[in-house]
Design an enzyme around this catalytic site. Structure first.
Site, mmCIF file in Angstrom:
data_model
loop_
_atom_site.group_PDB
_atom_site.id
_atom_site.type_symbol
_atom_site.label_atom_id
_atom_site.label_comp_id
_atom_site.label_asym_id
_atom_site.label_seq_id
_atom_site.Cartn_x
_atom_site.Cartn_y
_atom_site.Cartn_z
ATOM 1 N N ASP A 67 -13.634 2.375 -5.325
ATOM 2 C CA ASP A 67 -12.797 1.762 -6.373
ATOM 3 C C ASP A 67 -13.517 0.395 -6.626
ATOM 4 O O ASP A 67 -14.553 -0.137 -6.286
ATOM 5 C CB ASP A 67 -11.380 1.351 -5.639
ATOM 6 C CG ASP A 67 -11.555 0.889 -4.120
ATOM 7 O OD1 ASP A 67 -12.515 0.165 -3.828
ATOM 8 O OD2 ASP A 67 -10.619 0.843 -3.462
ATOM 9 N N ASN A 136 0.168 -1.564 3.550
ATOM 10 C CA ASN A 136 1.089 -0.976 2.957
ATOM 11 C C ASN A 136 1.036 0.647 2.995
ATOM 12 O O ASN A 136 1.601 1.465 2.466
ATOM 13 C CB ASN A 136 1.348 -1.281 1.580
ATOM 14 C CG ASN A 136 0.288 -0.911 0.529
ATOM 15 O OD1 ASN A 136 -0.957 -0.728 0.929
ATOM 16 N ND2 ASN A 136 0.176 -1.384 -0.745
ATOM 17 N N HIS A 138 -2.148 2.154 1.694
ATOM 18 C CA HIS A 138 -2.854 2.600 0.722
ATOM 19 C C HIS A 138 -4.218 3.209 1.181
ATOM 20 O O HIS A 138 -4.777 2.485 2.276
ATOM 21 C CB HIS A 138 -3.016 1.874 -0.380
ATOM 22 C CG HIS A 138 -3.695 0.499 -0.503
ATOM 23 N ND1 HIS A 138 -3.587 -0.743 -0.997
ATOM 24 C CD2 HIS A 138 -4.929 0.258 0.460
ATOM 25 C CE1 HIS A 138 -4.361 -1.732 -0.595
ATOM 26 N NE2 HIS A 138 -5.275 -0.879 0.165
ATOM 27 N N GLU A 143 -1.996 3.324 -4.170
ATOM 28 C CA GLU A 143 -0.637 2.571 -3.622
ATOM 29 C C GLU A 143 0.360 3.500 -3.438
ATOM 30 O O GLU A 143 0.150 4.702 -3.697
ATOM 31 C CB GLU A 143 -0.505 1.488 -4.684
ATOM 32 C CG GLU A 143 -1.245 0.513 -5.116
ATOM 33 C CD GLU A 143 -1.410 -0.658 -4.066
ATOM 34 O OE1 GLU A 143 -1.741 -0.256 -3.046
ATOM 35 O OE2 GLU A 143 -1.162 -1.763 -4.427
HETATM 36 C C1 F6R Z 1 -11.522 -0.893 -0.605
HETATM 37 C C2 F6R Z 1 -10.543 -0.176 -0.505
HETATM 38 C C3 F6R Z 1 -9.124 -0.713 0.141
HETATM 39 C C4 F6R Z 1 -9.260 -1.360 1.501
HETATM 40 C C5 F6R Z 1 -8.163 -1.795 2.166
HETATM 41 C C6 F6R Z 1 -8.038 -2.800 3.452
HETATM 42 O O1 F6R Z 1 -12.469 -0.297 -1.241
HETATM 43 O O2 F6R Z 1 -10.655 0.785 -0.636
HETATM 44 O O3 F6R Z 1 -8.108 0.391 0.299
HETATM 45 O O4 F6R Z 1 -9.964 -0.527 2.484
HETATM 46 O O5 F6R Z 1 -7.338 -2.615 1.167
HETATM 47 O O6 F6R Z 1 -8.717 -3.809 2.910
HETATM 48 P P1 F6R Z 1 -9.322 -4.721 4.142
HETATM 49 O O7 F6R Z 1 -10.240 -4.171 4.916
HETATM 50 O O8 F6R Z 1 -9.699 -5.972 3.424
HETATM 51 O O9 F6R Z 1 -7.998 -5.110 5.098
#
Ligand code: F6R
Length: 250
Positions: A67, A136, A138, A143
């Site tokens: 992403d 959450n 995701h 989301e």
């Molecule tokens: C980032 C991504 C997100 C993160 C998720 C967890 O490329 O795909 O889904 O993996 O938001 O983020 P952290 O690791 O910062 O807790």
């Protein structure tokens, strides 16, 4: 689905790096899907160490990132382009022409998303997809409420995600409202999934993902359907699980 519970987040990272390295050694031209965020940072450090000390060779791999924020230039310090080059790519011998990260500045986003999907397919799909998980539930920026069959597209970021990610910005208003993200369906087509999570704030999301019903409210729950999904978590992230899983000492 294989659930590995490690003693702490560093052990989680070492195990993750070992799995990525094994994939690359078995298939040097592997297509690897990369994630950003705090979770894989330590694993990327270990991969850099393996490259420097042990000669782990990234020269033939092809990368696709999950992403990118819409509207952030690749040179913006909070863009995922910047993140990947700073935290991994510039330290290893990846061929820059093999790197693919969604283009948050694309003029025509839907055209770009179709191109990204085709590009993944042109390499025969992703061999190993690294994933983090949002508190959450995701995965990538899919989301809660995302279609479980979704493809690469633009998504509005939820307030919880913007709040979580505001730690990297001066204030929440600076966190972009939109992102380009691989879809849940895109991720599920990867041949293997490697989902990492650590810390108590991920415990509920991990409980839902590993033991809950599959539902769009927690997009990560779909990984239960994947034939080759490995979940590597630390004891804190595992603290809500009720099932019996492989002991961290094994
Ligand atoms: C980032 C991504 C997100 C993160 C998720 C967890 O490329 O795909 O889904 O993996 O938001 O983020 P952290 O690791 O910062 O807790």
């Amino acid at each position: 689905m294989l659930v590995l519970i490690k003693e702490n987040s560093h052990q989680m990272s070492l195990e993750g790096a070992l799995q990525v390295a094994t994939q690359i050694k078995l298939k040097p031209d592997s297509v690897i899907g990369f994630a950003t965020g705090s979770t894989p940072l330590d694993m990327y450090k270990e991969l850099i160490r393996m490259h420097k000390d042990e000669g782990l060779d990234f020269s033939k791999i092809v990368s696709f990132n999950l992403d990118e924020y819409v509207g952030l230039h690749p040179t913006h310090p909070e863009s995922y382009h910047y993140f990947m080059w700073e935290n991994l790519f510039k330290h290893i011998n990846i061929n820059p022409t093999n790197v693919h990260i969604p283009m948050g500045m694309a003029d025509n986003i839907s055209e770009f998303c179709n191109w990204y999907e085709q590009k993944i397919n042109s390499y025969g799909g992703i061999d190993l997809q690294i994933l983090g998980i949002g508190a959450n539930g995701h995965i990538a920026f899919n989301e809660p409420g995302s279609s479980l069959g979704s493809r690469t597209r633009i998504k509005t970021l939820g307030q919880k995600t913007r709040l979580d990610n505001s730690r990297f910005f001066n204030e929440i208003d600076e966190v972009p409202q939109y992102a380009i993200t691989m879809g849940v369906g895109t991720i599920m087509e990867a041949k293997k999934l490697l989902l990492l999570a650590s810390g108590l704030n991920k415990a509920d999301a991990i409980k839902a993902t590993v033991e809950g019903p599959i539902m769009a409210k927690y997009p990560a729950t779909i990984v239960q359907y994947h034939r080759y999904a490995t979940i590597i978590i630390d004891k804190e992230a595992a603290s809500q699980l009720e099932g019996e899983y492989i002991d961290s000492s094994l």
